[in-house]
Design a protein around this motif. Structure first.
Motif, PDB file in Angstrom:
ATOM      1  N   UNK A 634      -7.007  28.158 -35.059  1.00 23.06           N
ATOM      2  CA  UNK A 634      -7.669  26.850 -35.192  1.00 23.06           C
ATOM      3  C   UNK A 634      -9.182  27.021 -35.343  1.00 23.06           C
ATOM      4  N   UNK A 635      -9.731  27.956 -34.600  1.00 24.12           N
ATOM      5  CA  UNK A 635     -11.173  28.210 -34.715  1.00 24.12           C
ATOM      6  C   UNK A 635     -11.526  28.688 -36.126  1.00 24.12           C
ATOM      7  N   UNK A 636     -10.715  29.598 -36.665  1.00 25.09           N
ATOM      8  CA  UNK A 636     -10.983  30.118 -38.003  1.00 25.09           C
ATOM      9  C   UNK A 636     -10.899  29.009 -39.037  1.00 25.09           C
ATOM     10  N   UNK A 637      -9.873  28.157 -38.914  1.00 26.72           N
ATOM     11  CA  UNK A 637      -9.726  27.040 -39.863  1.00 26.72           C
ATOM     12  C   UNK A 637     -10.885  26.067 -39.757  1.00 26.72           C
ATOM     13  N   UNK A 638     -11.288  25.756 -38.523  1.00 31.46           N
ATOM     14  CA  UNK A 638     -12.442  24.862 -38.324  1.00 31.46           C
ATOM     15  C   UNK A 638     -13.687  25.429 -38.989  1.00 31.46           C
ATOM     16  N   UNK A 639     -13.956  26.700 -38.711  1.00 29.40           N
ATOM     17  CA  UNK A 639     -15.168  27.322 -39.238  1.00 29.40           C
ATOM     18  C   UNK A 639     -15.107  27.470 -40.755  1.00 29.40           C
ATOM     19  N   UNK A 640     -13.912  27.687 -41.279  1.00 31.66           N
ATOM     20  CA  UNK A 640     -13.765  27.766 -42.734  1.00 31.66           C
ATOM     21  C   UNK A 640     -14.073  26.412 -43.365  1.00 31.66           C
ATOM     22  N   UNK A 641     -13.623  25.341 -42.720  1.00 32.03           N
ATOM     23  CA  UNK A 641     -13.949  24.002 -43.222  1.00 32.03           C
ATOM     24  C   UNK A 641     -15.456  23.761 -43.179  1.00 32.03           C
ATOM     25  N   UNK A 642     -16.096  24.212 -42.107  1.00 31.16           N
ATOM     26  CA  UNK A 642     -17.551  24.063 -42.008  1.00 31.16           C
ATOM     27  C   UNK A 642     -18.252  24.840 -43.121  1.00 31.16           C
ATOM     28  N   UNK A 643     -17.756  26.037 -43.408  1.00 36.57           N
ATOM     29  CA  UNK A 643     -18.355  26.857 -44.467  1.00 36.57           C
ATOM     30  C   UNK A 643     -18.188  26.180 -45.828  1.00 36.57           C
ATOM     31  N   UNK A 644     -16.987  25.651 -46.093  1.00 39.49           N
ATOM     32  CA  UNK A 644     -16.758  24.967 -47.364  1.00 39.49           C
ATOM     33  C   UNK A 644     -17.613  23.703 -47.468  1.00 39.49           C
ATOM     34  N   UNK A 645     -17.761  22.993 -46.346  1.00 39.04           N
ATOM     35  CA  UNK A 645     -18.612  21.800 -46.342  1.00 39.04           C
ATOM     36  C   UNK A 645     -20.057  22.169 -46.667  1.00 39.04           C
ATOM     37  N   UNK A 711      -4.781  17.342 -46.744  1.00 39.00           N
ATOM     38  CA  UNK A 711      -5.406  18.470 -47.421  1.00 39.00           C
ATOM     39  C   UNK A 711      -6.251  19.264 -46.438  1.00 39.00           C
ATOM     40  N   UNK A 712      -6.365  20.564 -46.695  1.00 40.54           N
ATOM     41  CA  UNK A 712      -7.192  21.398 -45.820  1.00 40.54           C
ATOM     42  C   UNK A 712      -8.630  20.905 -45.829  1.00 40.54           C
ATOM     43  N   UNK A 713      -9.129  20.617 -47.033  1.00 41.90           N
ATOM     44  CA  UNK A 713     -10.485  20.072 -47.151  1.00 41.90           C
ATOM     45  C   UNK A 713     -10.357  18.716 -47.838  1.00 41.90           C
ATOM     46  N   UNK A 714     -10.373  17.651 -47.034  1.00 42.42           N
ATOM     47  CA  UNK A 714     -10.040  16.315 -47.507  1.00 42.42           C
ATOM     48  C   UNK A 714     -11.160  15.728 -48.371  1.00 42.42           C
ATOM     49  N   UNK A 715     -10.786  14.663 -49.104  1.00 41.21           N
ATOM     50  CA  UNK A 715     -11.774  13.966 -49.924  1.00 41.21           C
ATOM     51  C   UNK A 715     -12.889  13.384 -49.061  1.00 41.21           C
ATOM     52  N   UNK A 716     -12.513  12.950 -47.865  1.00 38.65           N
ATOM     53  CA  UNK A 716     -13.515  12.388 -46.954  1.00 38.65           C
ATOM     54  C   UNK A 716     -14.558  13.446 -46.581  1.00 38.65           C
ATOM     55  N   UNK A 717     -14.082  14.668 -46.297  1.00 38.48           N
ATOM     56  CA  UNK A 717     -15.025  15.725 -45.940  1.00 38.48           C
ATOM     57  C   UNK A 717     -15.857  16.144 -47.146  1.00 38.48           C
ATOM     58  N   UNK A 718     -15.228  16.139 -48.334  1.00 40.89           N
ATOM     59  CA  UNK A 718     -15.994  16.442 -49.547  1.00 40.89           C
ATOM     60  C   UNK A 718     -17.089  15.399 -49.755  1.00 40.89           C
ATOM     61  N   UNK A 721     -19.865  15.880 -47.217  1.00 46.84           N
ATOM     62  CA  UNK A 721     -20.656  17.055 -47.585  1.00 46.84           C
ATOM     63  C   UNK A 721     -21.573  16.740 -48.760  1.00 46.84           C
ATOM     64  N   UNK A 722     -21.029  16.040 -49.750  1.00 45.61           N
ATOM     65  CA  UNK A 722     -21.840  15.670 -50.909  1.00 45.61           C
ATOM     66  C   UNK A 722     -22.984  14.741 -50.506  1.00 45.61           C
ATOM     67  N   UNK A 723     -22.729  13.854 -49.540  1.00 45.52           N
ATOM     68  CA  UNK A 723     -23.790  12.960 -49.065  1.00 45.52           C
ATOM     69  C   UNK A 723     -24.906  13.757 -48.395  1.00 45.52           C
ATOM     70  N   UNK A 724     -24.524  14.821 -47.669  1.00 48.91           N
ATOM     71  CA  UNK A 724     -25.556  15.699 -47.095  1.00 48.91           C
ATOM     72  C   UNK A 724     -26.410  16.286 -48.218  1.00 48.91           C
ATOM     73  N   UNK A 725     -25.717  16.772 -49.257  1.00 50.67           N
ATOM     74  CA  UNK A 725     -26.437  17.369 -50.377  1.00 50.67           C
ATOM     75  C   UNK A 725     -27.313  16.367 -51.104  1.00 50.67           C
ATOM     76  N   UNK A 726     -26.808  15.138 -51.259  1.00 53.08           N
ATOM     77  CA  UNK A 726     -27.587  14.097 -51.945  1.00 53.08           C
ATOM     78  C   UNK A 726     -28.850  13.763 -51.165  1.00 53.08           C
TER      79      UNK A 726
END
Length: 847
Positions: A634-645, A711-718, A721-726
């Motif tokens: 679970x930790x690895x999956x969480x951190x992977x999501x953070x990295x993708x975000x 989804x592993x990386x949901x549209x909401x998280x995408x 993340x995009x809002x952070x970038x914007x």
């Protein structure tokens, strides 16, 4: 006691040759090997690997040889991992093949011969002796006190008694007492026998498992599919946009060469080459971290499934229990004694163990006899109840008519002899000629012990004042001594591990070949939910897939189950959209281990077949290690999501700053390839090292698993993340436009200040994404050594790029003042405010 084998002639050499020509050899076929070129071609068809090759080629074209070689190196590494995994099924079948082909003693041409197991043919007469592994499925023609350990096939640790074939029995499946059939791969633990071979090779019970194992296809993980699709879409979009930029630049500025350079810059900004690299690094380092929890990861991609597991199917024997029979309860006809009550055995119960040992083999193979003997060694070694100097005169073996065995001993310098008997309680009652009332009273005591999941044996004694012994056991005048209750005790930490699984939202299901009463009792002891509900193997045979899928939503105990049914259970759970983990150690578990999303084999007691078919191996056979592995998953999956975000977030401002100036002919380009390369020096270690090393969230084991449909990386998280970038893009553009048009600074200064803002925003995104639940101040207080190195190195190099003339020229910067640089860095870092407010709102909502 041996049997007479001289009356069997067996096959002749000519008959054996004909059978070999017709039937082949007694072995399992090896799987077909795929060539290294075939494996490489299959790997390179995957979008993420195509992207790695494309990005590596792009860097080589740009002259960045080191970056290009690194990316190409990842291709070779991943090819090696995939090549290793391709061989896994072959190794599993080869291990099964070796196990299924031990040496055998056969009778041919009227003589005993020891031959290789692969040379056994049908209708061979094989000799079964204590300690031998059976070479083929066979029917018992004659036997004396024959006990066989069939745990590899049934999962049941208690040995089963075999009888002679009468011509009426039908061979259905392994397991159960008083059946005249033995099976390839089983072990003789006591007695001797003669059997006729009925099946060899793939037609044996163990061969059927091999066929099932070969037919089961491993599914790609959901993460692999998602990342592959996402990378493919972004790659196509990036190259299309790159072409548009080249065209627009040429139309607005008339410079095709600079247009190509601008297009390449945008391609480098858009192409998420970090995705496959991050995935590879996270899974590789994740496997290393999980190994520190005593779990070996054979297939790193399964880590994503481990973090999403919703059901854990576990075998009982050797997994939940110690696979070691122990005397846990004694009954002397008047009172019970639990062996865990005190360290010493009361005198009233000494005689039960004394006669239990006398009626057992001197150096037993049978686990129940071992347990009785071990208890005698521990409790009675300094008493008069141990008789190493007594000599056995005669042994009466178990028979189909009387499930009891007796042994007669002569005492030193005595003219009388002692008789000890043990066996099924009803057989002992019969030998003791107890009254109906007494038998009914004792039967209730036997039932109460059996309801606790104990295997119950009766013990009796007798004495004769003559050296002559009778022909049958019934001629002795036996006296009832007591009952011995034996159990395969659960591992100490299993109940706590099961509780942890329940807290984490993971169902625990026990699948065993044992009897329902024993299975339910074990379920109660370890804390299973709905432990009193049970489905037997016989019931499974009558259920269709729909009924099983419905019942399996609540039933957590399965008893008297055979290998094919374990696979059926796993498939039913998968049909219900469960993410299934399956533990096991025997050959019988291999197909289910391979079919499950997460196959977990026992490392110490597990067979090679189980280990080769599994995704994970418990190095210490500790059920609690599974909980640690789930937590780490679970930790690895969480951190992977953070990295993708983070990757999504930082690519938005980089792509925007590369693209927007192209649309306006009077706007100078802000970013060139050298700037992208510098940013990648921050992005690459940030997404692959910083986030991988991040500690787990506080609630990681108190929340339910992620839905299989999500989804592993949901549209909401995408979107987040995009809002952070914007927000970072907006701040940098504000600095860029203000400096260029309001303050009318030189382009070099505008580029320097804008780049400082972008790098500071990048660092801010790194910090805020380290946790999606803690605020920025709590994150600062959470140690992460990798953050210090990456952030300090990036900051130092950014300062040097603004003060060293050579670097300043390389980056096309002009000198700026200290306060300008500090102000832009502060504004860039402030881009995290929006995400911090979002986290604050989420904490308030779920508080």
């Amino acid at each position: 006691m041996n049997i007479e084998s001289s009356k069997y002639k067996g096959l002749t050499d000519e008959e054996v040759v004909r059978k070999h020509q017709k039937e082949g050899y007694n072995e399992l076929p090896s799987s077909k090997s795929n060539s290294i070129w075939g494996i490489a071609l299959g790997i390179l068809k995957e979008p993420m690997f195509i992207l790695l090759v494309a990005c590596g080629t792009l860097y080589l074209v740009l002259g960045d040889v080191q970056e290009g070689i690194m990316l190409m190196g990842f291709v070779l590494v991943i090819m090696g991992i995939e090549f290793f995994q391709e061989r896994k099924t072959e190794k599993a079948l080869d291990a099964l093949k070796d196990l299924a082909s031990p040496r055998a003693v056969v009778i041919r041409n009227g003589e005993e011969q020891r031959i290789a197991g692969r040379d056994v043919v049908t209708d061979d007469i094989i000799v079964l002796r204590e300690g031998d592994r059976i070479a083929a499925d066979a029917t018992v023609l004659s036997c004396v006190n024959l006990l066989v350990d069939e745990s590899l096939l049934t999962g049941e640790s208690v040995s089963v008694h075999k009888t002679e074939f009468t011509g009426n029995e039908e061979d259905t499946q392994p397991g159960g007492d008083n059946r005249p059939f033995v099976y390839s791969g089983s072990m003789i633990v006591q007695g001797t026998g003669i059997a006729r071979v009925t099946s060899i090779g793939i037609h044996t019970q163990i061969g059927k498992i091999g066929r099932s194992l070969e037919e089961v296809k491993e599914e790609p993980t959901k993460l692999n599919r998602e990342i592959g699709t996402l990378v493919k879409k972004l790659t196509i979009f990036g190259f299309v946009l790159c072409t548009v930029v080249v065209g627009l630049y040429y139309l607005t500025r008339g410079d095709l060469l600079q247009g190509f350079l601008a297009g390449i810059t945008l391609a480098m900004a858009m192409l998420p080459e970090e995705f496959p690299v991050v995935l590879t690094i996270f899974l590789a380092l994740g496997a290393w971290r999980i190994s520190k929890k005593n779990v070996l990861t054979r297939r790193p991609a399964v880590i994503e499934s481990l973090g999403s597991a919703t059901v854990l199917c576990t075998d009982k024997t050797g997994t939940l229990t110690q696979n070691k029979m122990t005397v846990t309860c004694l009954y002397n006809g008047a009172s019970f004694f639990k062996t865990c009550q005190t360290e010493s055995l009361p005198e009233d119960f000494h005689e039960i163990i004394e006669y239990g040992i006398l009626s057992s083999q001197i150096d037993p193979f049978d686990p129940m006899e071992k347990a009785i003997t071990n208890m005698g060694t521990e409790q009675l070694s300094k008493t008069e109840h141990i008789h190493h100097d007594w000599k056995m005169v005669k042994e009466y073996p178990l028979s189909k008519e009387l499930l009891a065995m007796s042994r007669v001993f002569s005492c030193n310098d005595c003219d009388w002899q002692v008789v000890a008997a043990k066996g099924a309680p009803e057989a002992i009652f019969d030998l003791c000629h107890l009254s109906i009332e007494e038998q009914q009273r004792l039967a209730k005591d036997v039932e109460s012990m059996a309801n606790e999941g104990l295997r119950v044996l009766g013990v009796a004694k007798s004495r004769i004042d003559t050296l002559e012994v009778p022909e049958i056991q019934h001629d002795f005048d036996f006296e009832f001594v007591g009952l011995i209750g034996l159990a395969d005790p659960i591992r100490e930490n299993v109940p706590l591990a099961v509780e942890e699984c329940h807290k984490a939202g993971i169902r625990v299901i026990m699948i065993t070949g044992d009897y329902p009463v024993t299975a339910k009792n074990i379920g109660l002891q370890i804390g299973l939910t709905n432990w009193d509900e049970c489905i037997t193997g016989q019931e499974l045979n009558t259920m269709d897939d729909e009924e099983l899928s419905r019942r399996i939503r609540t039933v957590n105990v399965f008893a008297r189950v055979v290998p094919e049914q374990k696979l059926k259970i796993v498939n039913a759970l998968k049909k219900n959209d469960e993410v299934v983990a399956m533990t096991g150690d025997g050959v019988n578990d291999a197909p289910a281990l391979k079919s499950a999303h997460i196959g977990i084999a026992m490392g110490e007691k597990g067979t090679d077949v189980a280990r080769e078919a599994s995704s994970l191996v418990l190095l210490d056979d500790n059920f609690a290690s599974i909980v640690g592995a789930v937590k780490m998953g679970r930790r690895i999956c969480d951190n992977l999501q953070k990295a993708l975000a983070y990757i999504f977030a930082i690519h938005v401002p980089i792509a925007g700053l590369s693209l927007i100036p192209v649309f306006f002919g009077n706007m100078p380009l802000l970013l060139w390839p050298v700037h992208i390369v510098f940013l990648e020096l921050i992005i690459d270690p940030a997404c692959s090292i910083i986030f991988e090393a991040e500690k787990e969230e506080d609630n990681i084991m108190s929340r339910p698993p992620k839905s299989r449909k999500e989804d592993f990386f949901t549209r909401r998280k995408i979107l987040i993340s995009c809002m952070q970038g914007i927000s970072i893009l907006a701040i940098v553009l504000a600095i860029y436009l203000t400096c260029l048009y309001y303050w009318q600074m030189p382009v070099g200064q505008v580029r320097a200040l804008s780049f400082i803002t972008l790098v500071a925003g990048n660092i801010g995104v790194i910090f805020t994404n380290r946790s999606w639940s803690k605020n920025i101040f709590q994150i600062f207080a959470t140690p992460n050594t990798a953050v210090k190195w990456v952030v300090s190195s990036a900051s130092l190099f950014l300062v040097l790029a603004n003060i060293i003339p050579f670097l300043r020229s390389l980056f096309q910067f002009d000198p700026i003042s200290l306060w300008q640089g500090v102000l832009c860095a502060f504004l860039g870092f402030s881009g995290i405010i929006g995400f911090e407010l979002y986290k604050w709102r989420m904490r308030k909502t779920f508080a």
